[in-house]
Write a protein that holds these residues in place. Sequence first.
Motif, PDB file in Angstrom:
ATOM      1  N   LEU A   1       0.799  -1.225   0.014  1.00  0.00           N
ATOM      2  CA  LEU A   1      -0.119   0.210   0.005  1.00  0.00           C
ATOM      3  C   LEU A   1       0.958   1.140  -0.172  1.00  0.00           C
ATOM      4  O   LEU A   1       0.521   2.251  -0.560  1.00  0.00           O
ATOM      5  N   GLU A   2       1.778   1.309   0.683  1.00  0.00           N
ATOM      6  CA  GLU A   2       2.693   2.453   0.791  1.00  0.00           C
ATOM      7  C   GLU A   2       3.520   2.745  -0.557  1.00  0.00           C
ATOM      8  O   GLU A   2       3.747   3.639  -1.096  1.00  0.00           O
ATOM      9  N   ALA A   3       3.917   1.376  -0.976  1.00  0.00           N
ATOM     10  CA  ALA A   3       4.740   1.468  -2.456  1.00  0.00           C
ATOM     11  C   ALA A   3       3.794   2.034  -3.368  1.00  0.00           C
ATOM     12  O   ALA A   3       4.112   3.032  -4.149  1.00  0.00           O
ATOM     13  N   GLU A   4       2.326   1.655  -3.329  1.00  0.00           N
ATOM     14  CA  GLU A   4       1.394   2.302  -4.482  1.00  0.00           C
ATOM     15  C   GLU A   4       1.061   3.680  -4.066  1.00  0.00           C
ATOM     16  O   GLU A   4       1.004   4.308  -5.141  1.00  0.00           O
ATOM     17  N   ASP A   5       1.074   4.020  -2.893  1.00  0.00           N
ATOM     18  CA  ASP A   5       0.951   5.573  -2.639  1.00  0.00           C
ATOM     19  C   ASP A   5       1.892   6.310  -3.122  1.00  0.00           C
ATOM     20  O   ASP A   5       1.671   7.418  -3.762  1.00  0.00           O
ATOM     21  N   ARG A   6       3.085   5.833  -2.933  1.00  0.00           N
ATOM     22  CA  ARG A   6       4.502   6.640  -3.398  1.00  0.00           C
ATOM     23  C   ARG A   6       4.383   6.718  -5.060  1.00  0.00           C
ATOM     24  O   ARG A   6       4.590   7.775  -5.462  1.00  0.00           O
ATOM     25  N   TYR A   7       4.162   5.714  -5.397  1.00  0.00           N
ATOM     26  CA  TYR A   7       4.170   5.738  -7.016  1.00  0.00           C
ATOM     27  C   TYR A   7       2.978   6.350  -7.612  1.00  0.00           C
ATOM     28  O   TYR A   7       3.184   7.379  -8.523  1.00  0.00           O
TER      29      TYR A   7
ATOM     30  N   SER B   1       1.690   9.187  -5.933  1.00  0.00           N
ATOM     31  CA  SER B   1       2.300  10.592  -5.889  1.00  0.00           C
ATOM     32  C   SER B   1       3.416  10.824  -6.875  1.00  0.00           C
ATOM     33  O   SER B   1       3.267  12.300  -7.192  1.00  0.00           O
ATOM     34  N   ASP B   2       4.133  10.180  -7.063  1.00  0.00           N
ATOM     35  CA  ASP B   2       5.244  10.366  -8.032  1.00  0.00           C
ATOM     36  C   ASP B   2       4.683  10.775  -9.371  1.00  0.00           C
ATOM     37  O   ASP B   2       5.349  11.408 -10.249  1.00  0.00           O
ATOM     38  N   LEU B   3       3.768   9.678  -9.900  1.00  0.00           N
ATOM     39  CA  LEU B   3       3.282   9.820 -10.992  1.00  0.00           C
ATOM     40  C   LEU B   3       2.545  11.086 -11.212  1.00  0.00           C
ATOM     41  O   LEU B   3       2.524  11.705 -12.314  1.00  0.00           O
TER      42      LEU B   3
END
Length: 681
Positions: free
Chosen positions: A631-637, A639-641
Amino acid sequence: MEKDEMKKTQEMKTDLNLLLECLKYQMDNPSSQKEALVTIYSVCQQNSDASIYFREIGGLMFVKNLAKSSIHSMVKEAALFTLGAIAECNVYCQQTLCTSEFFEDIIWFLSKYESNINLKRMSVYVMLVLVSNNRTGQTLVRETGCVGILLQFFRTALSMSEMDLSNETIYQSYQLWSSVCSALCACVNNPQNDVNQKICSSVFQHANKWLQSCMKPEIIRPICSFICLTVANNTHVQEYFISIGGLAILSEVLIKLEHDSHGDLPSAKLAVVVTKTLDACIADNPAVGVVLAKYHIVSKLLTLLLHESLDSGEKFSIILTLGHCTEACEENQLHLFKNNGLPLMIQVLTESQNEELNKAATFVLHNCRKITEKLSLNLEEFSSDMDQAQELKELKVKEKNIEDFWKKAKEILHRIKKLENKEDEEKVKRRELFGDSLPRSLNIPNTSKYSRGDNIVRGTNAERNGPKKQRQPHSCEPDAAERCEAFAGNEPQEPAGSDRENPVSTCYKECGPSTMSVPSTATTPRSHSLYKGATRGKRALFLPASEQACKCPAPVVRNRKHQSPVADPLVLCSDIISKEASNFQRNDSYHKTLNFRCSGCIEVGKSLNSRNFSRLLHSCPFQCDRHKVILEAEDRYKSDLRKSLIFNKKILLTPHKKRRFDNESCAHEERTDFQNHFQQK
């Protein structure tokens, strides 16, 4: 007193002299002779010295000759009976009569057709007396052939089909047969005679037939006595008796008698007789006790031992038989243990005052000492086996859970690959979308900050590359601009407000929307070596402010086939999942965490996609470590996107730092190991 004794002795001598004279002068009167012989027997029974005196005056030899020479059957019978009684009372008279000539006379009496049953019976009686406790008599009875005559009578004297003892004729035949059994017992034992035992064992099969066909005490007692004395202390004869099924037949007889003994005292007494015979058969060969184990004889003997009507001698015989049964047979020992035989033996030791009985009980307990120790060890081994079985069961559960984790991890990896492929497709579309509208040249101000950063990077690369020639910056061609733009779209951004503020954002704020900085980097390959090559090949920008053109160094592309987009947070997610899976294998107590399962773990088997899966994890109040990382990785992705899309719209290109490339290279290496590991599985 002495005078009275002398007077009695003198009267006895006078009587014997007169009786002997009567026998000599009443040859024509068989009744008088019979009465005289009976009177002589009576006198000799009352006074032990009378037999010696009667032998001294020649009366013993005269009666012997009378038995042979008389033509009257009643005189022969009375004479033989008298001889037997006198020999039984005095050993000297026994030795006097124990001659081969007299045994031949006995054979003549037994084989003569005219001899009636009583005469034959009296002949057998005399033979019994002469061989009892007399090894010389046992030898003579064998050498003269008398034992063969006795064995013949054992087979034929009594018919198995006619056992009505109320009939006078049948009863007389039974008495003769019983006397023959007693004479055979005297021939083989007391003292023991191995040769006679071997000869008498020839009628064992006939004895077994008697035991199988008749359960009457009048038959079982004589046969059991004969078998018991014939096999006693003779291993070869015991083995022969067992080989023809004698021990099995005795076991069957004992089982029947023990069953009848619950309400019948004679059956209990007779069962003890059979028990003694069984004991004699296995006493010198304990290994054959396994035959008795098939019939559970030990349990029958324990039941018989509890019979209240038995005396101490009979109980001693039963306990001694138990001792021989358990001496070398663990199966019998186990039967004794299961039927509470050990407490019963201890009870006999504590309650009985009979020394022989206590010795027999001690013998049984000593035999069962080893099996008791073995059973205690088996109980420990059994408990140990139970623990091992429980551990094996838990191990199987662990293996099954590990397989479930691997399956889930593979599913996650598959979804991550799908997301990466989708991301690559979106990047290609963005590059095609923004590639045509990108201007040929950009007004990029030259700042001292970028110059300093470029000098640092160039110095570091120079140290690494050694004497290699560094690339010089040149004008930004259209395809180079496209590559720069694609790289800017793939680069995740640093958090705002920190010390590592995005230099492009700062530049944008200072110079306005019309000018911006363009970093020059190579696209990130998948291989770790290419990552390092790209890092070493990265060059800083040196653009004068007056040129207002995009001067970007050409990207270093060593192999187009291995070129791939920059690693994103989902790649890092796969690395973390690989570590989590390895932790599951190393952790022995991982099954304890199975109780804390989040919604993502529970709903894995259902139809999920990238849209509802994220919503499902956000709605769960508790996430496991694995799904929390996802979930954290998806949120960071995401956000960066978003930031990347914003910068692409404003045509912002963010320079990379060398440390970022190193981190992405390590992440790519671990992701590659994780994929190779799953392919090997």
